[in-house]
Design a protein around this motif. Structure first.
Motif, short mmCIF file in Angstrom:
data_model
loop_
_atom_site.label_atom_id
_atom_site.label_comp_id
_atom_site.label_asym_id
_atom_site.label_seq_id
_atom_site.Cartn_x
_atom_site.Cartn_y
_atom_site.Cartn_z
N ARG A 5 35.41 28.62 33.73
CA ARG A 5 35.82 29.92 34.22
C ARG A 5 35.69 29.95 35.73
NH1 ARG A 5 34.33 35.61 31.44
NH2 ARG A 5 35.55 34.53 29.86
N TRP A 6 36.73 30.49 36.39
CA TRP A 6 36.76 30.59 37.84
C TRP A 6 37.12 32.01 38.24
CZ3 TRP A 6 35.19 26.23 40.28
CH2 TRP A 6 35.24 25.04 39.54
N ILE A 7 36.77 32.39 39.45
CA ILE A 7 37.07 33.72 39.95
C ILE A 7 38.10 33.58 41.07
CG2 ILE A 7 36.12 35.76 41.09
CD1 ILE A 7 33.45 35.08 39.73
N ALA A 8 39.27 34.21 40.86
CA ALA A 8 40.39 34.04 41.78
C ALA A 8 40.09 34.63 43.15
CB ALA A 8 41.63 34.70 41.20
N ASP A 9 40.58 33.95 44.18
CA ASP A 9 40.50 34.49 45.54
C ASP A 9 41.72 35.33 45.87
OD1 ASP A 9 38.01 33.24 46.53
OD2 ASP A 9 39.08 31.38 46.16
N THR A 10 42.88 34.95 45.36
CA THR A 10 44.12 35.72 45.53
C THR A 10 44.88 35.68 44.22
OG1 THR A 10 45.42 33.82 46.29
CG2 THR A 10 44.26 35.12 47.98
N SER A 11 45.80 36.64 44.05
CA SER A 11 46.56 36.67 42.80
C SER A 11 47.84 37.48 42.95
CB SER A 11 45.72 37.28 41.67
OG SER A 11 45.42 38.64 41.95
N THR A 12 48.78 37.25 42.02
CA THR A 12 49.95 38.09 41.82
C THR A 12 49.94 38.51 40.36
OG1 THR A 12 51.46 36.31 41.13
CG2 THR A 12 51.19 36.68 43.52
N ASP A 13 51.03 39.09 39.89
CA ASP A 13 51.09 39.50 38.49
C ASP A 13 51.07 38.32 37.54
OD1 ASP A 13 51.15 42.14 39.21
OD2 ASP A 13 53.32 42.34 39.04
N THR A 14 51.52 37.15 37.99
CA THR A 14 51.66 36.00 37.09
C THR A 14 50.91 34.76 37.56
OG1 THR A 14 53.69 35.31 38.23
CG2 THR A 14 53.93 36.77 36.30
N ILE A 40 40.52 32.36 34.18
CA ILE A 40 40.52 32.86 35.54
C ILE A 40 40.23 34.35 35.54
CG2 ILE A 40 41.84 33.13 37.67
CD1 ILE A 40 41.25 30.25 37.02
N VAL A 41 39.25 34.76 36.33
CA VAL A 41 38.93 36.17 36.48
C VAL A 41 39.74 36.73 37.65
CG1 VAL A 41 37.13 37.85 37.03
CG2 VAL A 41 36.60 35.88 35.56
N VAL A 42 40.52 37.77 37.36
CA VAL A 42 41.37 38.41 38.37
C VAL A 42 41.14 39.92 38.32
CG1 VAL A 42 43.72 38.78 39.18
CG2 VAL A 42 43.12 36.61 38.08
N ASN A 43 40.51 40.44 39.36
CA ASN A 43 40.30 41.90 39.46
C ASN A 43 39.69 42.50 38.21
OD1 ASN A 43 41.50 41.88 42.05
ND2 ASN A 43 43.55 42.04 41.16
N GLY A 44 38.65 41.85 37.69
CA GLY A 44 37.95 42.38 36.53
C GLY A 44 38.58 42.07 35.20
N HIS A 45 39.66 41.28 35.18
CA HIS A 45 40.31 40.87 33.95
C HIS A 45 40.23 39.35 33.82
CE1 HIS A 45 42.16 44.87 33.28
NE2 HIS A 45 42.21 44.89 34.61
N VAL A 46 40.18 38.86 32.60
CA VAL A 46 40.08 37.42 32.36
C VAL A 46 41.39 36.93 31.74
CG1 VAL A 46 38.81 35.56 31.21
CG2 VAL A 46 37.61 37.62 31.98
N TYR A 47 41.90 35.83 32.29
CA TYR A 47 43.16 35.27 31.80
C TYR A 47 42.98 33.81 31.42
CZ TYR A 47 45.43 39.37 33.87
OH TYR A 47 45.81 40.65 34.18
#
Length: 254
Positions: A5-14, A40-47
């Motif tokens: 599990r990693w925590i994203a530094d930047t993201s888009t919708d996809t 991947i953790v993105v803004n409090g959500h896990v993908y």
């Protein structure tokens, strides 16, 4: 096999990306390759995600699907600044236990050199929290606020249940305070703020200030605990009570 599990530094919708030290670790140490899957953790959500490209500056992921995840517990920890090695341990463990926010407090008995150096430690505390969040597979990062004087922090408006751990409280336990808050909140989890004093404890003036702002005192028992022990013990108690109160009970036929 459990995915990393990693925590994203930047993201888009996809997509999501790891930058800087995280990217370099993936590229150089783990030798990541396109197609490898991870969470991947993105803004409090896990993908569930897969690596799209790898470099030492950026590792990019394609997001596949969102996964279910547990939110942080609604607990804010006011943690008086104390010896940095022990405080770092407390921040790490508090993160693992699910705390939402940690507020470093400059108290009257905070050692002067620690108070003066606290601002320079915040980035390190945030990195420790990030690593602990990944290790414990959290879906979010706790907020580590900038250090603040106790009087200033107590003036902030809040609707939380305010609990002061106090050595002179002999009658009411932390468990009793939390159970009362749960009863009063009904079906919703109450927001809890817990204050942990410095080495040497709160001064009489600080205790009066807490009382002025309607904080309720509570006890962890008859023993005198180190600040980091009190922090972890209190979080474990509150976490257990909050989660138990909102865990569906198994159905039993009459």
């Amino acid at each position: 096999m459990t995915r990393r599990r990693w925590i994203a530094d930047t993201s888009t919708d996809t997509t999501a990306s790891l930058l800087g030290a995280q990217a370099e670790h993936l590229a150089r140490v783990l030798r990541a390759q396109p197609g490898i899957e991870a969470d991947i953790v993105v803004n409090g959500h896990v993908y569930h995600a897969s690596i799209a490209s790898v470099s030492t500056e950026e590792v990019a992921f394609n997001l596949i699907e969102e996964l279910s995840s547990e939110p942080a517990l609604p607990i804010t920890l006011l943690l008086s600044v104390f010896k940095f090695d022990r405080m770092e341990w407390a921040i790490e463990k508090a993160t693992e236990l699910g705390v939402a926010t940690i507020v470093p407090i400059i108290a009257r008995r905070t050692e002067k050199h620690l108070a003066q150096a606290a601002d320079k430690r915040v980035d390190r505390w945030r990195r420790i929290a990030q690593e602990a969040a990944k290790q414990s597979r959290r879906a979010d990062l706790p907020v580590i606020e900038d250090p603040v004087a106790l009087a200033t922090r107590l003036q902030r408006p809040s609707t939380a249940q305010h609990i002061l751990l106090a050595e002179n409280e002999l009658d009411i336990t932390l468990r009793q305070r939390i159970e009362a808050a749960l009863t009063a909140s009904g079906s919703e989890l109450p927001n809890i703020e817990i204050a942990i004093g410095p080495e040497g404890g709160w001064t009489n003036e600080e205790l009066a200030l807490f009382q002025k702002h309607n904080w309720q005192s509570a006890s962890l028992g008859p023993r005198i605990l180190r600040a980091e022990t009190a922090a972890i013990a209190s979080l474990a108690i509150v976490s257990a009570l909050l989660q138990t109160s909102h865990t569906p009970q198994p159905f039993s036929s009459p």
